[in-house]
Design an enzyme around this catalytic site. Structure first.
Site, PDB file in Angstrom:
ATOM      1  N   LYS A 224       0.816  -1.217   0.000  1.00  0.00           N
ATOM      2  CA  LYS A 224       0.000   0.000   0.000  1.00  0.00           C
ATOM      3  C   LYS A 224       0.851   1.269   0.000  1.00  0.00           C
ATOM      4  CE  LYS A 224      -2.704  -0.964   3.590  1.00  0.00           C
ATOM      5  NZ  LYS A 224      -3.847  -0.911   4.516  1.00  0.00           N
ATOM      6  N   LYS A 233      -7.405   9.750   6.890  1.00  0.00           N
ATOM      7  CA  LYS A 233      -6.103   9.114   6.768  1.00  0.00           C
ATOM      8  C   LYS A 233      -6.051   8.196   5.541  1.00  0.00           C
ATOM      9  CE  LYS A 233      -2.674   6.567   9.468  1.00  0.00           C
ATOM     10  NZ  LYS A 233      -1.616   7.581   9.236  1.00  0.00           N
ATOM     11  N   HIS A 355       1.327   7.395  14.997  1.00  0.00           N
ATOM     12  CA  HIS A 355       0.509   6.314  14.439  1.00  0.00           C
ATOM     13  C   HIS A 355       0.467   5.088  15.350  1.00  0.00           C
ATOM     14  CE1 HIS A 355      -1.297   3.601  11.534  1.00  0.00           C
ATOM     15  NE2 HIS A 355      -0.292   2.767  11.715  1.00  0.00           N
TER      16      HIS A 355
END
Length: 467
Positions: A224, A233, A355
């Site tokens: 990804k 996000k 994160h």
């Protein structure tokens, strides 16, 4: 004699069509330079040296409404994840040839008189730390290079930055087949550069060099890439793996302790979902890993090489889950543990949570959900929370309100095909995916979580590290 296809007359308005739809499946073969189709199962020419058979297929369906064609064309990717050391030493050829899998191709490339060229995207903080070594590496290897230093943070993770990269790539006049873009930095840098590479001339090869623990075990191993959009996000992005990811653990020694902890949140996810041994490593050696910043120290015999074991198991377990499902065709994904609520939370409270910290707040709440459902005993719940505490990860944040959780789970339903697909631990290192967690159970878990984990006195937005 070669097989030739049957030619069908095109559908004409008013012409008589079959009452029952007729389906014919064709294989695709290339004879010399021309592709043609033959009926599935039909014999090929004896001269097989001149024939290439494709894995792609075409189905033809004739009905009263006309003709339709169904194309099946599998996408094939091969990429490498390589553990290396001293990657910026000029004598280490990894950055030059490490992405090439065929030894003969490496020999041909090394023998070529054509000057090597590389375009490098580097995070500006990493550039201050390692920029001189990066420049010396390419200079001493006689590589023509362009280095683009950028501020790559969640706040700047946008299409604007991607377009900035693409303008510079165009000016450099990159050969998209032989000159891979190299991204050096944390997960945001790798995501942005990866998206830019996937867009330039529809796909340009790129290489990931992670410099944080989080990107080392997460962004570097998957397919990804993406950017934030409309305060959501990774709302824009795609699935284009790098040709290679080169992992050098020595970069991790330069990042702050909190960033190490941030990466440990992502590793803990894999430990809780599928590897009890990894959980034990984190529980028993977490402080050591933080203190040594994942650099192996021979003087600590008790710990063995816990850093190497931890990163290798984390990568292997992540690859086991990602490789069969690179394009997320199957939405039941254990790697989504910690990612049901954290995207909403992280974007809401930027930059107060990193994160991996937001992921851990999510995992802490979901641990209470698993306990409320009877999947985890009280002792197992406490072990998980104590491990999080030992890794210096937050288990609660004031921004994670009941309203935010409800909103995040509604989004999950929308993008999960009408199901929550909620990964939950059913023990230490084992898990399953559930679609039947009631609102009552979630609310009871939330009340218990707040009761146990919310600090009694705290400043707004302060995350809790102790119970």
């Amino acid at each position: 004699m070669l097989v030739t296809e049957e030619v069908c007359d095109p559908a004409v308005p008013g012409a008589t069509m079959p009452q029952e739809p007729q389906q014919t499946d064709f294989q695709l073969v290339r004879v010399k330079s021309t592709w043609c189709r033959i009926k599935k199962g039909e014999a090929l020419s004896n001269d097989e040296d001149e024939i290439t058979l494709s894995e792609a297929k075409i189905g033809e369906r004739i009905s009263e409404g006309g003709i339709s064609w169904i194309i099946e064309a599998p996408i094939y990717f091969c990429y490498k994840v390589v553990e290396t050391y001293n990657i910026l030493e000029p004598s280490n050829p990894t950055l030059l040839w490490g992405h090439i899998t065929d030894p003969q191709e490496i020999e041909l490339a090394a023998a070529s008189k054509r000057k090597l060229r590389r375009f490098i995207v580097i995070d500006e903080v990493v550039d201050k730390l390692y920029g001189s070594k990066v420049r010396a590496y390419f200079r001493e290897n006689n590589v023509q290079h362009k280095i683009l230093s950028l501020p790559t943070t969640e706040e700047t993770k946008s299409m604007e930055l991607v377009l900035n990269i693409l303008q510079e790539v165009q000016s450099f006049s990159l050969d998209r087949r032989t000159e891979p873009i190299i991204a050096i930095g944390g997960g945001v840098c790798l995501d942005i550069a990866g998206l830019a590479a996937s867009l330039y001339r529809r796909r340009t090869p790129y290489i990931r060099v992670p410099t944080t623990l989080l990107s080392y075990v997460d962004a570097s191993v998957g397919a990804k890439n993406g950017v934030n959009f409309l305060q959501c996000k990774n709302k824009l992005g795609g699935y284009t793996p790098p040709v290679a990811s080169f992992l050098d653990r020595s970069f991790i020694q330069s990042i702050p302790r909190r960033h190490i902890s941030n990466g440990l949140g992502e590793i803990l996810k894999m430990a809780l979902m599928k590897h009890k041994g990894l959980f034990d490593l984190l529980k028993n050696h977490g402080k050591y890993l933080l203190d040594t910043k994942f650099q192996s120290c021979n003087g600590f015999a008790y710990h063995g090489d816990a850093a190497l074991q931890t990163t290798r198991i984390a990568i292997e377990t992540m690859l086991e889950e990602l490789a069969p499902n690179l394009w997320e065709d199957d939405l039941d994904r254990l790697v989504d543990f910690g990612h049901l609520i954290s995207p909403e939370l992280e974007m809401k409270v930027l930059p107060s949570l990193m994160h991996g910290e937001a992921v851990n707040v999510d995992m802490a709440f979901m641990t209470y959900v698993a306990h409320a459902r009877g999947l985890l005993g009280a002792g197992e719940k406490e072990q998980i929370l104590q491990c999080m505490q030992g890794l210096e990860l937050p288990v609660w944040h004031s921004g994670c309100s009941w309203a935010l959780i409800q909103r995040a789970l509604r989004e999950r339903l929308k993008h999960g095909g009408g199901q929550t697909r909620m990964p939950l631990p059913t023990g230490l290192g084992v898990a399953d995916i559930f679609n039947d967690t009631s609102e009552e159970t979630l609310e009871r878990a939330y009340e218990l979580w707040v009761q146990d984990c919310k600090p009694k006195v705290t400043a707004p937005g302060l995350s809790c590290l102790s119970l």
